[in-house]
Design a protein around this motif. Structure first.
Motif, short mmCIF file in Angstrom:
data_model
loop_
_atom_site.label_atom_id
_atom_site.label_comp_id
_atom_site.label_asym_id
_atom_site.label_seq_id
_atom_site.Cartn_x
_atom_site.Cartn_y
_atom_site.Cartn_z
N ALA A 246 0.52 -1.53 -0.20
CA ALA A 246 -0.44 0.27 0.14
C ALA A 246 0.59 1.27 0.11
O ALA A 246 0.57 1.95 -0.36
N LEU A 247 2.09 1.22 1.10
CA LEU A 247 2.79 2.48 0.83
C LEU A 247 3.08 3.12 -0.46
O LEU A 247 3.44 4.12 -0.45
N GLN A 248 4.11 1.56 -1.73
CA GLN A 248 4.04 2.45 -2.43
C GLN A 248 2.83 3.60 -3.17
O GLN A 248 3.21 3.91 -4.45
N GLN A 249 1.85 2.90 -3.35
CA GLN A 249 0.81 3.60 -4.19
C GLN A 249 0.27 4.99 -3.23
O GLN A 249 -0.34 5.69 -4.31
N VAL A 250 1.11 5.76 -2.35
CA VAL A 250 -0.62 6.61 -1.35
C VAL A 250 1.47 7.36 -0.79
O VAL A 250 2.27 7.32 -1.45
N ASP A 251 1.18 8.73 -0.89
CA ASP A 251 1.79 9.68 -0.09
C ASP A 251 2.03 9.66 1.29
O ASP A 251 3.52 9.57 2.45
N ALA A 252 1.40 8.64 2.19
CA ALA A 252 1.08 8.67 3.43
C ALA A 252 0.10 7.42 3.57
O ALA A 252 -0.58 7.31 2.84
N ASN A 298 10.77 7.97 3.33
CA ASN A 298 10.02 9.84 3.31
C ASN A 298 8.45 9.51 3.66
O ASN A 298 8.14 10.77 2.87
N LYS A 299 7.84 8.98 3.19
CA LYS A 299 6.47 9.19 3.89
C LYS A 299 6.25 8.68 5.04
O LYS A 299 6.47 7.30 5.35
N PRO A 300 5.30 9.57 5.57
CA PRO A 300 4.52 8.45 7.11
C PRO A 300 3.68 7.37 7.02
O PRO A 300 3.21 7.25 6.28
N LEU A 301 4.06 7.21 8.70
CA LEU A 301 3.14 6.32 8.40
C LEU A 301 2.16 6.27 10.05
O LEU A 301 2.92 6.41 11.05
N PHE A 302 1.18 6.72 10.01
CA PHE A 302 0.29 6.88 11.31
C PHE A 302 -0.17 5.86 11.74
O PHE A 302 -1.05 5.28 10.88
N GLY A 303 0.17 4.81 12.50
CA GLY A 303 -0.49 3.81 13.03
C GLY A 303 -1.30 4.18 14.31
O GLY A 303 -0.91 4.57 15.57
N LEU A 304 -2.30 4.72 14.05
CA LEU A 304 -3.74 5.03 15.20
C LEU A 304 -4.57 4.42 15.45
O LEU A 304 -4.36 1.95 15.04
N SER A 305 -4.63 4.37 16.93
CA SER A 305 -5.52 3.44 17.43
C SER A 305 -6.26 2.80 17.28
O SER A 305 -7.57 3.01 16.50
N GLY A 306 -6.71 1.70 17.71
CA GLY A 306 -8.26 1.29 17.29
C GLY A 306 -9.31 2.29 17.66
O GLY A 306 -10.71 1.69 17.54
N ASN A 307 -9.39 1.98 19.01
CA ASN A 307 -10.08 2.51 20.07
C ASN A 307 -10.86 3.53 19.58
O ASN A 307 -10.20 4.73 18.94
N PRO A 308 -12.86 4.00 19.06
CA PRO A 308 -12.93 4.76 18.15
C PRO A 308 -12.17 6.38 18.22
O PRO A 308 -12.11 7.32 17.60
N SER A 309 -12.31 6.66 19.90
CA SER A 309 -12.32 8.17 20.24
C SER A 309 -10.65 8.39 20.11
O SER A 309 -10.64 9.09 19.36
N ALA A 310 -9.70 7.08 20.43
CA ALA A 310 -8.67 6.97 19.95
C ALA A 310 -7.91 7.80 19.32
O ALA A 310 -7.25 8.29 19.09
N CYS A 311 -8.74 6.95 17.99
CA CYS A 311 -8.31 6.93 16.48
C CYS A 311 -8.77 8.52 15.91
O CYS A 311 -8.21 8.75 15.70
N PHE A 312 -9.77 9.01 16.56
CA PHE A 312 -10.00 10.43 16.09
C PHE A 312 -9.37 11.27 16.49
O PHE A 312 -9.08 12.06 15.48
N VAL A 313 -8.62 11.12 17.35
CA VAL A 313 -7.95 12.45 18.09
C VAL A 313 -6.60 12.35 17.69
O VAL A 313 -5.86 13.53 17.09
#
Ligand SMILES: Nc1nc2c(c(=O)[nH]1)N[C@H]1C(S)=C(S)[C@@H](COP(=O)(O)OP(=O)(O)OC[C@H]3O[C@@H](n4cnc5c(N)ncnc54)[C@H](O)[C@@H]3O)O[C@H]1N2
Ligand code: MOO
Ligand SMILES: [Mg+2]
Length: 424
Positions: A246-252, A298-313
């Protein structure tokens, strides 16, 4: 044994993310597609606005000198040569004692220098003549060419958001094509064997995937181009391969879930195997303490939490500002504002809380209340929140009437992020 992670402050985490590489690419799009984007170049006025002297009223264009001696007792009579509507130009040039009937927006006929509204005139002989009972001065009721803006002035600057008013400005100055920031392409994977698509019926142990649709919408609202890759079960090899491709196909790339210390939380091991540099994996905040950011090629990977509120924030504090910065947005951070807490919040916490809240204006300014249960795993409080109430960590809770800072979710943005730190 699980190694305890060392938390960093929210502002340090924000700093690290904003220092990640980015490229601002511009692309020219038709005006009707420019709304919501960021301007990639300054825009200059190609003409004066208005482009000619014009009438702001429905009335008569006169030679002010003709009205000099007009009074109630001795009205001045003027001959009406023609009627001109906006978009047309007068055929005649009035001489002494003559005038032209014009509508709002009509270019001032040559030889005239004042406008008298219909209501201040008396029409005679079927409109062939009018009577004036007071004097007018040159330029009375005339909108002067360039009085709003002169040709060559800056209308809008690079980095400004193109909202409806800006679109009007661009149209006025003939920008049928607009140079805008090309939306950053951001991929999204939701991880979790428990996930069902929103259209699927519930089953024991399973829940509907709310993070992916939420993050896709957050991406749209941040002006990015979302690329949804789908859901992934918690299987290491599969997730590793999919994330790598996936990372090959996107900027982040944004993933949700799997960043904590559970047996099936594979993102930390995936970053490791990819050789990605992890910027942080623990932040002194609630919710979203396990939010992880990494960088590879040079591409960011954002590992957001699975918990919805944590993911949102996590998205709002880190991914959103990075995306807007990559668009050249001058105000990439959420807009802060002072508010008064309108309910008690007794639970103390050593970490800074970002409570999903509802802010309202009243006669005393802005008030803020939590939008629902303040727990990381809660999803429904997100539905109505329009702000994050920032409660700095400390040993005490907060009371109704306390002054707090909020971050507006639908504000104009801010050029800085500063984390309130005081224990109030
Ligand atoms: N021993 C510890 N356990 C946990 C810690 C810890 O420090 N030590 N941290 C807790 C905190 S805080 C959070 S936040 C969560 C983070 O969990 P992960 O990011 O690993 O996410 P998952 O385990 O995959 O899922 C957590 C939770 O969220 C639900 N979920 C996941 N994906 C979605 C989705 N797309 N839509 C809706 N809901 C989703 C999932 O079912 C879980 O209930 O870890 C704590 N544990
Ligand atoms: O990361 Mo968790 O959301 O702090 O609660
Ligand atoms: Mg987990």
């Amino acid at each position: 044994m699980v190694q305890p992670r060392k938390p960093i402050s929210v502002s340090e985490a924000v700093n690290r993310v904003m220092q990640l590489p980015y490229h601002t690419y511009s692309e020219t799009v038709p005006l009707e597609q420019a709304g919501g984007r960021i301007l990639a170049a300054d825009v200059y006025a190609d003409a004066d606005v208005p482009p000619f002297d014009r009438s702001p009223l429905d009335g008569f264009a006169v030679r002010a000198a003709d009205t000099r001696n007009a009074s109630r007792d001795e009205p001045v009579k003027l001959r009406v040569l023609e009627t001109v509507g906006a978009g047309h130009t007068a055929v005649h040039k009035p001489g002494p004692g003559e005038c032209i009937r014009v509508m709002t927006g009509t270019m001032m006929p040559e030889g005239t220098d004042a406008i008298i509204m219909f209501e201040l005139t008396k029409e005679l002989e079927d409109g062939g003549y009018i009577e004036i009972t007071r004097a007018f001065h040159p330029q009375d009721n005339v909108v002067i060419q360039g009085e709003e803006m002169r040709r060559g002035s800056v209308v809008l600057e690079q980095g400004e958001r193109i909202h409806a008013g800006a679109v009007a400005g661009l149209a006025t100055f003939g920008c049928a094509q607009v140079e805008t920031a090309r939306p950053v392409k951001v991929g999204v994977y939701a991880t979790g064997t428990e996930l069902l698509e929103p259209g699927e019926p519930l089953e024991p142990g399973k829940i509907r995937n709310s993070n992916a649709p939420m993050v896709l919408q957050q991406l749209r609202e941040a002006g990015a181009e979302p690329v949804y890759f789908g859901q992934l079960p918690d299987e290491f090899e599969l997730c590793y391969k999919k994330v790598k491709d996936a990372l090959q196909q996107v900027d982040a790339l944004i993933t949700t879930g799997g960043v904590s210390v559970g047996d099936f939380d594979f993102l930390p091991a995936i970053y490791d195997k990819l050789g990605a540099e992890v910027l942080f994996n623990k932040i002194a905040m609630r919710p979203g303490s396990v939010t992880t950011a990494a960088v590879l090629d040079n591409k960011p990977l954002f590992g957001l939490s699975g918990n919805p509120s944590a993911c949102f924030v996590g998205f709002e504090l880190f991914a959103g500002p990075w995306i807007r910065q990559a668009h050249g947005d001058k105000q990439p951070y959420l807009q802060p504002a002072p508010a008064v807490l309108a309910s008690d919040f007794p639970k103390p916490n050593p970490f800074t809380r970002f409570v999903r809240g509802i802010v309202k204006f009243n006669e005393n300014g802005m008030t803020a209340v939590p939008a629902g249960l303040d727990k990381s795993q809660v999803v429904t409080s997100l539905a109505r929140s329009n702000a994050l109430i920032v409660l700095p960590g400390g040993t005490r809770g907060y009371q109704n009437g306390d002054a707090v800072d909020v971050l507006l979710l639908r504000g104009d943005g801010s050029d800085t992020f500063s984390e309130p730190v005081k224990d109030r």
